[in-house]
Every structure is written in C-alpha cells, then in structure tokens.
Design an enzyme around this catalytic site. Structure first.
Site, PDB file in Angstrom:
ATOM      1  NE  ARG A  54      -3.553  -2.451   2.385  1.00  0.00           N
ATOM      2  CZ  ARG A  54      -4.519  -2.753   3.223  1.00  0.00           C
ATOM      3  NH1 ARG A  54      -4.852  -1.884   4.171  1.00  0.00           N
ATOM      4  NH2 ARG A  54      -5.157  -3.898   3.128  1.00  0.00           N
ATOM      5  NE  ARG A  99      -1.256   5.137   8.544  1.00  0.00           N
ATOM      6  CZ  ARG A  99      -2.549   4.841   8.415  1.00  0.00           C
ATOM      7  NH1 ARG A  99      -3.004   4.315   7.312  1.00  0.00           N
ATOM      8  NH2 ARG A  99      -3.385   5.078   9.388  1.00  0.00           N
ATOM      9  CD  GLU A 115      -8.977  -1.090  11.101  1.00  0.00           C
ATOM     10  OE1 GLU A 115      -9.105   0.141  11.216  1.00  0.00           O
ATOM     11  OE2 GLU A 115      -9.170  -1.717  10.050  1.00  0.00           O
ATOM     12  CB  SER A 117     -11.847  -4.971   8.732  1.00  0.00           C
ATOM     13  OG  SER A 117     -11.442  -3.741   9.249  1.00  0.00           O
ATOM     14  NE  ARG A 131      -1.710  -0.711  12.201  1.00  0.00           N
ATOM     15  CZ  ARG A 131      -2.733  -0.005  11.750  1.00  0.00           C
ATOM     16  NH1 ARG A 131      -3.966  -0.411  12.029  1.00  0.00           N
ATOM     17  NH2 ARG A 131      -2.534   1.062  11.042  1.00  0.00           N
TER      18      ARG A 131
END
Length: 422
Positions: free
Chosen positions: A260, A275, A347, A350, A389
């Site tokens: 990304r 990130r 987070e 998901s 993470r």
RNA sequence: GGAGAGGUGCCGGAGCGGUUGAACGGGGCGGUCUCGAAAACCGUUGUUUCCUUUAGGAAACCCAGGGUUCGAAUCCCUGCCUCUCCGCCA
C-alpha cells in the site's frame, strides 16, 4: 453494486443509506435515466425484431433469385435508426452505471447509525498488561534485540518498510504459519497461495479501483497492481462464475504480502510498524448462501479472535457505525489490539459482510439445485490477521524487565522451541 | 523476446455470411422398462434485458471491444487469454 431494480423500487431507502454512510452523492436523476433507458430499449427491440424478420425474408428471396432491393433499402434506414438508438442506450447506461457504481452498500439494521463516535463496543478480551518497570516500545526492542531493522529497510527501499532479521524474521514466519495452520486445520479453510499482482479487472472487482488507485502500486509496463490484500485474488477466483449451490459455503485463506502506498497519510500513526508500505497478512474469504451470511460473519469474527486468544493478546471488538463502514460493507466488526507503550488500541482486523454487493459487481452466482434459477452469493472477508501491528503488540506486551521478549507458547513449535528472544 | 496454433453452450467437438441459440457425442435432469439397478429408448437441458404478465412475446449474448453488411459464431481491425516450439532467466 446495488441492483438497478432494487434502487428503482427502494429509492428512499437508498438515499437514506447514502446519507448514513456519509457519502455525498446525488442520485436524483437516476429515475429519469432509468425510465428513458427502458423506453428506448423497447423501441429498439421492436425495430430489431422487424429487421430480423425482413432480413430472413431477403435471404429467402435471394435464394429464389428474386429481387430484394426495395427491402434492402428499407432495412438500411431501419438499421441506421437502430444504430442511433443503440448508441443512445449505451450513453444512458454509462450514465446510470456511473451513478450506481458510486452508491454504497446499505448498512444492516444492526449497524449503529452515525459517524465513528457511534461505533459500538461489543466485547473486551484479556487483561491489559501492567508493568512494574518502564516498558520499551517496539522500535527500541526491535533494535536492541537486533530483530527488526528499519534503517536498513529504508536504505533498500525507502521509508515505510521493515526488515526482519534473525529471530525477528523467524517470529514473523512463525506467526504466518501458525495462523494459516489454525484456519486450515481447525476452521476448515482451504489454503490458497495466490499471485501477488493483479490486473485492473480484478482490482476493480473487489473495489480497490477506481477509488483507491492512488493508494496502489502499479507496474506500468504491464498494467498490473501489487495487491493491497489477498482479498483481491481470493475473491476474484470465482469472478464471472455460476457455482453449484451444494458446494457452498466456500472458505479460502491465504498468506500474502500486502502493498500500500498510503498516499497522503503522512504524520498519522506512522511510527515503526504502525503504517508500512509492505506488510504480511493472512486473509480469510467466504463465499456463502445469502441466508447464512450473518451467521458466517459471527464465525469469521470468532476465527480471527481465536488467533489473538491463542497468542494471549488483549483485544476488543467494535461494531462499526454506518459512517465508519467501508463503501461495500453491510456490516463490519473491527478487532483492535492493545499496544502497551502507545497505550491505545490498534485496528488489526476487519471482518465484513458484503452481502451480494461484491458478488453483483463481479458476478458470482449460484444455483441451489440443478434446475433452480441463479442467485447472487454473499461474500465476506476478514483479516486473520495482519502481522505488522501484531508484532508491535507481541513485542510490547510480552517484554520483560531484562529487555527480552517471551515468545508466545503457540509459536514455539514454529521456532525450533525457542521461548525467549534475547 | 522470436515462430506458430487456437479461444464456441456443463464438458468434448462441428459450424459455405441467410429459420444456427447453435449439428454431433458425453454429462445432468425427467420419463418408459425393471422387484431394484444397469443397459436401451423417448423427452429435456444457458444467461441477461425489455414489454405484457394465470401464460407468454421480443431483444441481446459463440473471449472482450470496435468495424463491414439488409443480415455475422462465420469477413476485417484492436486488445486479452491459452497452448506448442526456439531463445533467455530463476
């Protein structure tokens, strides 16, 4: 993508959903375009019907060596008219398509309405660790233990990349294998090892394009994108297929590196692993019967949670409010893990039910029995989970006052029974 | 990268530009026969859209997108994909 007929018949509901998802989109001209489209189709279909019949007649006349010039001339005009109308239809359909492609999925009734402040906490799991010494953050630990080297990574590829070294690399590999084995052996998923590059059509199918093109790495020469998640290859496996209903549900899991660009995200949560441009993730994708998709969502969530439970990492689960829900999602649970030094939840997964929104877009259908009509499947996906993470949490939560890190028990068999990183 | 072959329905596989949505074979489904099964025989077998809607009628789709034509699976162009051989590389 929603069904045109559904939009036509539930116009107010759709407008409401757009508002609740916080999208700014006017669909007021949809109904007019829709009516116009159908009117022209009726007209052109009649003309084509005539053309088909007359053309057949011309064929017969020619076979009998009779003159058909008058009919041919007449049909020339009809054909010209058809050409005009066909292109009108194309234009209108393009306009309609441009509208519906921007309409988000309708949130499920159990989704709280509002922005992210309305996210609903579903559960907390595990005890937040207390330290009787000053805990180090993952950057410090990684450096001192010589297992994570951000500066070499940036020498090689620039900022936002990580380089794992020695036991750090082994720990990463152990995590991936542990998660895959769990999903394969205990949760019943089929492992896929997919291509890490995907073409435009696939990227479009799962919704990364056109919206997020800026966030993707593109190999220009070949017009191929580095996948931002294994969801792309996994969901596209059955693109444009009609599946046998008896074979559902289908569960796929895959490890992939994820790429990304994170364009425009500078300054926020960018330290270390928070990130990065490339990270590792084990993804889960489900293709299921419509009536089962919400049960499947709960199971998917449980599958992801179990990863954290076995690693003994405290986490919480949040039911995302409509405004925080992704464009394609009907309902989504976020799993957030505790980072001891940052003292906040991050987070890490998901788990979403897209209902038939994705399926409609990439045409995954099924037939319940041999002779029943086709329906769209429901698709779900969830991270199970991303490692970057996770690494933050493992290092920070499992550190000792000696500056070492205890390897979670379930990972030891993947690391040659090493139980402490020192 | 060079040379060639090809992409047709669930699968295999035909298809002089004019009742070809598509022969033929296999598979699936329904039926006859049988105590039952097999074999044999008969029938059936796609999707999408539009109109009217007990029931139908029509259009489109033979990799995708354009073009030629009164008419295209069939001719032309572009793209994508697959296969074979050679070269190169892991």
């Amino acid at each position: 993508m929603l069904d045109v007929r559904f939009i036509r018949e539930n116009f107010e509901l759709v407008k409401e959903a757009i508002k609740n998802k916080g999208e700014k989109l006017s669909i007021d001209n949809f109904l007019e375009l829709d009516t116009k489209r159908r009117k022209i189709i009726s007209e052109v279909d009649q003309l084509k019907h005539k053309r088909n019949q007359v053309s057949e007649k011309i064929g017969r006349l020619k076979k009998e060596n009779k003159n058909a010039q008058d009919l041919i001339n007449e049909m020339k005009k009809v054909s010209d008219r058809i050409k005009i109308l066909d292109s009108d239809i194309q234009n209108i359909e393009k306009e309609i398509y441009d509208i519906i492609i921007k309409i988000p999925n309708i949130p499920h009734p159990s989704v709280p309405v509002g922005d992210e402040s309305h996210n609903k906490l579903i559960k907390n799991w595990g005890e937040l660790p207390e330290f009787d010494f000053t805990p180090k953050d993952h950057l410090e630990l990684g450096k001192e233990l010589d297992i994570i080297d951000f500066s070499s990574a940036s020498k090689i590829a620039g900022g936002g990349f990580a380089l794992y070294k020695g036991l750090g690399a082994q720990l990463e590999r152990a995590l991936i294998n542990f998660m895959l084995d769990l999903h394969i052996n205990k949760h019943g998923y089929t492992e896929i090892f997919p291509p890490f590059l995907a073409n435009r059509e696939s990227m479009f199918g799962t919704g990364q394009l056109p919206k997020l093109e800026e966030d993707m790495y593109l190999c220009k020469e070949d017009d191929l994108f580095l996948i931002p998640t294994a969801e792309v290859p996994l969901t596209n496996i059955h693109r444009n297929e009609i599946l046998d209903g008896a074979k559902l549900p289908i569960y796929y899991t895959a490890y992939s590196a994820c790429f990304r660009r994170e364009a425009g995200s500078y300054g926020k949560d960018t330290r270390g692993f928070m990130r990065v441009h490339q990270f590792n993730k084990v993804e889960m994708v489900k293709i299921v019967l419509p009536e089962t998709s919400y049960d499947e969502l709960e199971k998917l969530l449980a599958d992801a949670e179990e990863v954290l439970q076995l690693l003994k990492i405290p986490y919480r689960v949040v039911n995302l409010a409509s405004g925080d829900l992704s464009f394609a999602g009907a309902k989504c649970y976020d799993i957030e893990i505790w980072a001891s030094v940052e003292k906040k939840f991050l987070e890490i997964s998901s788990c979403s039910n897209f209902e038939d929104f994705q399926a409609r877009r990439i045409e995954i259908k099924f037939r319940r029995t041999k002779n029943s009509k086709v329906e769209f499947v429901h698709t779900l996906n969830g991270s199970g989970v991303a490692t970057a993470r996770l690494m933050i949490s493992i290092l920070e939560n499992h550190q000792t006052d000696e500056g070492t890190v205890i390897v979670p028990e379930v990972l030891r068999k993947y690391m040659g029974e090493i139980n402490i990183i020192k």
